[in-house]
Design a protein around this motif. Sequence first.
Motif, PDB file in Angstrom:
ATOM      1  N   ALA A  85      19.143 -27.918 -40.264  1.00  0.00           N
ATOM      2  CA  ALA A  85      19.747 -28.939 -39.437  1.00  0.00           C
ATOM      3  C   ALA A  85      20.427 -28.301 -38.233  1.00  0.00           C
ATOM      4  CB  ALA A  85      20.760 -29.748 -40.258  1.00  0.00           C
ATOM      5  N   ALA A  86      20.356 -29.016 -37.098  1.00  0.00           N
ATOM      6  CA  ALA A  86      20.965 -28.496 -35.877  1.00  0.00           C
ATOM      7  C   ALA A  86      22.481 -28.580 -35.975  1.00  0.00           C
ATOM      8  CB  ALA A  86      20.467 -29.273 -34.670  1.00  0.00           C
ATOM      9  N   SER A  87      23.153 -27.608 -35.421  1.00  0.00           N
ATOM     10  CA  SER A  87      24.608 -27.592 -35.425  1.00  0.00           C
ATOM     11  C   SER A  87      25.140 -28.542 -34.357  1.00  0.00           C
ATOM     12  CB  SER A  87      25.122 -26.174 -35.185  1.00  0.00           C
ATOM     13  OG  SER A  87      24.698 -25.710 -33.908  1.00  0.00           O
ATOM     14  N   ARG A  88      26.452 -28.801 -34.423  1.00  0.00           N
ATOM     15  CA  ARG A  88      27.066 -29.699 -33.437  1.00  0.00           C
ATOM     16  C   ARG A  88      26.949 -29.112 -32.028  1.00  0.00           C
ATOM     17  NH1 ARG A  88      30.652 -33.813 -33.798  1.00  0.00           N
ATOM     18  NH2 ARG A  88      30.855 -33.463 -36.048  1.00  0.00           N
ATOM     19  N   LEU A  89      27.101 -27.789 -31.931  1.00  0.00           N
ATOM     20  CA  LEU A  89      26.989 -27.153 -30.619  1.00  0.00           C
ATOM     21  C   LEU A  89      25.590 -27.314 -30.048  1.00  0.00           C
ATOM     22  CD1 LEU A  89      28.184 -25.384 -28.396  1.00  0.00           C
ATOM     23  CD2 LEU A  89      27.570 -23.379 -29.745  1.00  0.00           C
ATOM     24  N   GLU A  90      24.567 -27.167 -30.882  1.00  0.00           N
ATOM     25  CA  GLU A  90      23.200 -27.333 -30.392  1.00  0.00           C
ATOM     26  C   GLU A  90      22.930 -28.767 -29.967  1.00  0.00           C
ATOM     27  OE1 GLU A  90      18.563 -26.498 -31.812  1.00  0.00           O
ATOM     28  OE2 GLU A  90      20.248 -26.163 -33.189  1.00  0.00           O
ATOM     29  N   LEU A  91      23.454 -29.746 -30.715  1.00  0.00           N
ATOM     30  CA  LEU A  91      23.270 -31.153 -30.341  1.00  0.00           C
ATOM     31  C   LEU A  91      23.941 -31.453 -29.009  1.00  0.00           C
ATOM     32  CD1 LEU A  91      23.841 -32.891 -33.806  1.00  0.00           C
ATOM     33  CD2 LEU A  91      21.679 -32.503 -32.644  1.00  0.00           C
ATOM     34  N   ASN A  92      25.141 -30.920 -28.811  1.00  0.00           N
ATOM     35  CA  ASN A  92      25.828 -31.126 -27.533  1.00  0.00           C
ATOM     36  C   ASN A  92      25.057 -30.464 -26.395  1.00  0.00           C
ATOM     37  OD1 ASN A  92      27.879 -32.546 -28.806  1.00  0.00           O
ATOM     38  ND2 ASN A  92      29.141 -30.721 -29.101  1.00  0.00           N
ATOM     39  N   LEU A  93      24.486 -29.285 -26.658  1.00  0.00           N
ATOM     40  CA  LEU A  93      23.709 -28.608 -25.623  1.00  0.00           C
ATOM     41  C   LEU A  93      22.469 -29.419 -25.253  1.00  0.00           C
ATOM     42  CD1 LEU A  93      23.035 -24.852 -25.313  1.00  0.00           C
ATOM     43  CD2 LEU A  93      21.077 -26.364 -25.281  1.00  0.00           C
ATOM     44  N   VAL A  94      21.798 -29.995 -26.253  1.00  0.00           N
ATOM     45  CA  VAL A  94      20.603 -30.795 -25.978  1.00  0.00           C
ATOM     46  C   VAL A  94      20.965 -32.045 -25.186  1.00  0.00           C
ATOM     47  CG1 VAL A  94      18.775 -32.160 -27.050  1.00  0.00           C
ATOM     48  CG2 VAL A  94      19.333 -29.909 -27.964  1.00  0.00           C
ATOM     49  N   ARG A  95      22.069 -32.693 -25.544  1.00  0.00           N
ATOM     50  CA  ARG A  95      22.490 -33.894 -24.803  1.00  0.00           C
ATOM     51  C   ARG A  95      22.799 -33.556 -23.346  1.00  0.00           C
ATOM     52  NH1 ARG A  95      25.883 -34.751 -29.531  1.00  0.00           N
ATOM     53  NH2 ARG A  95      24.914 -36.256 -30.948  1.00  0.00           N
ATOM     54  N   LEU A  96      23.552 -32.482 -23.137  1.00  0.00           N
ATOM     55  CA  LEU A  96      23.895 -32.096 -21.772  1.00  0.00           C
ATOM     56  C   LEU A  96      22.657 -31.637 -21.005  1.00  0.00           C
ATOM     57  CD1 LEU A  96      26.116 -31.707 -19.696  1.00  0.00           C
ATOM     58  CD2 LEU A  96      26.521 -29.421 -20.612  1.00  0.00           C
ATOM     59  N   LEU A  97      21.725 -30.989 -21.678  1.00  0.00           N
ATOM     60  CA  LEU A  97      20.495 -30.560 -21.028  1.00  0.00           C
ATOM     61  C   LEU A  97      19.672 -31.764 -20.587  1.00  0.00           C
ATOM     62  CD1 LEU A  97      18.611 -28.248 -20.218  1.00  0.00           C
ATOM     63  CD2 LEU A  97      17.671 -28.271 -22.532  1.00  0.00           C
ATOM     64  N   CYS A  98      19.578 -32.772 -21.421  1.00  0.00           N
ATOM     65  CA  CYS A  98      18.860 -33.999 -21.040  1.00  0.00           C
ATOM     66  C   CYS A  98      19.526 -34.662 -19.833  1.00  0.00           C
ATOM     67  CB  CYS A  98      18.818 -34.973 -22.224  1.00  0.00           C
ATOM     68  SG  CYS A  98      17.796 -34.423 -23.611  1.00  0.00           S
ATOM     69  N   ARG A  99      20.847 -34.677 -19.834  1.00  0.00           N
ATOM     70  CA  ARG A  99      21.575 -35.260 -18.705  1.00  0.00           C
ATOM     71  C   ARG A  99      21.310 -34.479 -17.411  1.00  0.00           C
ATOM     72  NH1 ARG A  99      23.021 -39.386 -15.858  1.00  0.00           N
ATOM     73  NH2 ARG A  99      24.986 -39.112 -14.721  1.00  0.00           N
ATOM     74  N   CYS A 100      21.295 -33.177 -17.500  1.00  0.00           N
ATOM     75  CA  CYS A 100      21.024 -32.349 -16.313  1.00  0.00           C
ATOM     76  C   CYS A 100      19.596 -32.543 -15.818  1.00  0.00           C
ATOM     77  CB  CYS A 100      21.274 -30.880 -16.641  1.00  0.00           C
ATOM     78  SG  CYS A 100      23.015 -30.452 -16.909  1.00  0.00           S
ATOM     79  N   GLU A 101      18.654 -32.645 -16.732  1.00  0.00           N
ATOM     80  CA  GLU A 101      17.265 -32.870 -16.325  1.00  0.00           C
ATOM     81  C   GLU A 101      17.109 -34.221 -15.635  1.00  0.00           C
ATOM     82  OE1 GLU A 101      15.081 -30.213 -19.846  1.00  0.00           O
ATOM     83  OE2 GLU A 101      15.206 -32.393 -19.998  1.00  0.00           O
TER      84      GLU A 101
END
Length: 250
Positions: free
Chosen positions: A2-18
């Motif tokens: 399972a993905a960690s909380r830090l990885e989930l936050n990174l994916v969310r912010l990455l989607c926002r930046c894209e």
Amino acid sequence: MAASRLELNLVRLLCRCEAMAAEKRDPDEWRLEKYVGALEDMLQALKAQTSKPVCEVINEYSRKVDFLKGMLQAEKLTSSSEKALANQFLAPGRVPTTARERVPATKTVHLQSRARYTSEMRKPKLDVRKRTGVAGPRPGDEKQSAAELDLVLQQHQNLQEKLAEEMLGLARSLKTNTLAAQSVIKKDNQTLSHSLKMADQNLEKLKTESGTAGATTQKSVNWLLWAMLIIVCFIFISMILFIRIMPKLK
């Protein structure tokens, strides 16, 4: 895993930046640059975690963050030709960030920025022709030149992707060879340890056998010495008796 909380936050912010990179932004827009800086910090923290994702996922995150960072640096250049050239050296992501994406968002952004910079390079030429009164190229010629330019840009893109694939293949081959060498060295160390252990056991056995043989030899020597003493004493007594008896016989 399972993905960690830090990885989930990174994916969310990455989607926002894209998503922000795909939109038309004002020159004074500063949030995307701050978000990309936060992405770099989160990526470094994710790499330092013990339960971090696999190496391929980490490399894909790094690839997308580096692309966004390089895109922002290219936008700060002055001329359109410099922007287009810098854009050619950017490597977008290969895997979609979310399951809803059919094509990686960074690749779409890359194509959009390449088309925008190409259009900006053509615009000054059209303006000069309008001011000087020179007739512009025919629509067919303009389409042909645009197609040729797109073909050149696509060839550069394909070359970069091919080089990246070759580098990735070399890295995988190096990793495989390293693991194989580690396995061979580990087996050799185990064999050497077993040989040393057997040598120690044989040395202990040799010491034990040498002690036993020494004790047996010493015991045999003692018996031989006593036997010789007895024989010498017997001969001595026999001689004395012979000497005493022989005169009487005369």
